[in-house]
Structure formats: structure tokens, C-alpha cells
Design a protein around this motif. Sequence first.
Motif, short mmCIF file in Angstrom:
data_model
loop_
_atom_site.label_atom_id
_atom_site.label_comp_id
_atom_site.label_asym_id
_atom_site.label_seq_id
_atom_site.Cartn_x
_atom_site.Cartn_y
_atom_site.Cartn_z
N HIS A 49 0.81 -1.21 0.00
CA HIS A 49 0.00 0.00 0.00
C HIS A 49 0.85 1.27 0.00
N ALA A 50 2.17 1.14 -0.02
CA ALA A 50 3.02 2.31 -0.28
C ALA A 50 2.75 2.75 -1.72
N PRO A 51 2.87 4.03 -2.01
CA PRO A 51 2.44 4.53 -3.32
C PRO A 51 2.99 3.78 -4.53
N ARG A 52 4.31 3.55 -4.57
CA ARG A 52 4.88 2.92 -5.77
C ARG A 52 4.46 1.45 -5.92
N PRO A 53 4.61 0.60 -4.88
CA PRO A 53 4.15 -0.78 -5.03
C PRO A 53 2.65 -0.87 -5.33
N PHE A 54 1.87 0.02 -4.75
CA PHE A 54 0.44 0.00 -5.01
C PHE A 54 0.17 0.30 -6.49
N ARG A 55 0.81 1.33 -6.99
CA ARG A 55 0.58 1.72 -8.38
C ARG A 55 1.03 0.63 -9.35
N ILE A 56 2.17 0.01 -9.06
CA ILE A 56 2.74 -0.99 -9.97
C ILE A 56 1.98 -2.31 -9.89
N ALA A 57 1.62 -2.73 -8.68
CA ALA A 57 1.11 -4.09 -8.50
C ALA A 57 -0.23 -4.20 -7.80
N HIS A 58 -0.34 -3.66 -6.59
CA HIS A 58 -1.50 -3.95 -5.75
C HIS A 58 -2.79 -3.33 -6.27
N HIS B 288 -11.09 -2.95 1.83
CA HIS B 288 -11.37 -2.60 0.44
C HIS B 288 -12.10 -1.27 0.32
N GLU B 289 -12.68 -0.80 1.41
CA GLU B 289 -13.36 0.50 1.38
C GLU B 289 -12.42 1.64 1.76
N LYS B 290 -11.54 1.39 2.75
CA LYS B 290 -10.70 2.46 3.29
C LYS B 290 -9.22 2.33 2.94
N TYR B 291 -8.79 1.17 2.49
CA TYR B 291 -7.43 0.90 2.01
C TYR B 291 -6.37 0.87 3.09
N ARG B 292 -6.26 1.86 3.94
CA ARG B 292 -5.14 1.99 4.87
C ARG B 292 -5.41 1.35 6.23
#
Length: 250
Positions: free
Chosen positions: A122-131, A218-222
Motif C-alpha cells: 500500500h506504499a504509493p509505488r508498489p500500489f501503483r505498480i502491482a496492488h 477494500h473500502e478504506k485501504y489503509r
Amino acid sequence: MDGIMTTGALIAIAASAAAMTVIVGVRYLLTSGAFALATRSVRPGLYKGLDSQIGKEIRWSLLSAAIYGIPAGVVAWGWQERGWTQIYADPAAMPLWWMPVSLVVYLFAHDTWFYWTHRWMHAPRPFRIAHAVHHASRPPTAWAAMAFHPIEAITGAVVIPALVFFVPIHVGVLAGVLAIMTVMGVTNHMGWEIFPRALVHSRLGSVLITASHHQVHHEKYRCNYGLYFRFWDRLCGTDAGLAKPGWDGR
């Protein structure tokens, strides 16, 4: 020589990996399919308009099946042909009390690995690339349990195969671990709570993760990053509790 990988051994490993990929894929289709049918019966219309999303979930999940199946197949071959692992088939090989203890050890170790890798995802880069692939399921369905980008699938595929090299486990208990992993992965994403409210809101339910807990992620992510248990979420202050009453149409 025993320590040298012959062509025959490499072919056998490849065949084992292919067979395990098929097994994981069929297991996914049967389990998710069964719970999707249950959803159609218990919550008719819940997945209405989600055909395109479900198609993507299935395609990503079948790709993940290969990523999970390959290391599992290699480990299965190594266990049977070379004795590489700590998997045992004779119940007398270890004290009987170790069977339930090993089940808990494996689930807790898997949950720990999942919590921290999931939180990293859920860090910005891993989230954008994969999650982001997994969170593209809005709302998640019974088909979304293995809908992962290959990078995320790799992080999930290595933990159980790695554990069997270090922690003894009876083959039957290992099957139980895999069954729990499969069923909880699916039921936590169905979009409704399959377990009785009395269990979800009980003392046991306050420890375990079900759909009512994972839906909030899945609603709040963090928040609510765990897989089986709420231990790490509670310890690290990321437990946002359960979804509000009535979230699943009850």
C-alpha cells in the motif's frame, strides 16, 4: 550422481510444477465458483453488472495459479524424490500434539508475512505498480481472491513453500493449511458475510478475520491488512474494526 540434476530430473520437476499449476487453477475455479453460486442464491443480484470485472478477476487469478503452482510443484518433487523438506507422512514421526501446534504456527507465520507485505504493497509505488490490480475489484467478488499482479502473486507464493524447509508439518496438516488459505481467501472477498453474526461478534470473532473485517480494507485501504488474524492490525494500530451493520444486506 544424486546431487546432480539430470535431464530426467528436470523434466520431472517441470511436470510436477505443471501438474501443481493445474491443481491450483482448478481448486480456484471450483472454490470461487461454488461460493459465487452461493452468492447468487443468498444475495441475488449482488454481482449484477460486474461481468467485465469478474472476467478480469478470473484472468489475473489463473495467472496467479501458475505463479503459486510452480514453486509448490518444485517443493512437492523435492519432498518426494530428494527429502528436501520437513514435510512428513508418518504421524509417529513427531509428537501428536505437534499437529495442531504446527497448524497454528503455519497460519500465524503466513499471516505475519501477509500483513507486512500487504502493508508494504500500500506504499504509493508498489500500489501503483502491482496492488492496484487487486483493488480494481470494486466491490470484490468471490472470484477476486487470487486476482493479483504477478509481483504480488510472487510475494504470496513463496511463504508456504519456504516454511516447509524449516518447520516440520504433517502432509495432512499442510493440506489443512492450504484449505484454510483457499476458503478464507474466497469468503473474505465475497461482498457478504457467510459466517453467523453470533460468531463474527463473539470473542473468537474478535480474533479472526472474516468478510466483515476485510471489507473495510477494500473500502478504506489503509487499515485491516491481516489475512487470518487481527493480531498485527491491533498491535500496529491499523485495525479499523468491522463493517457497519447491514453492509452485506442482512
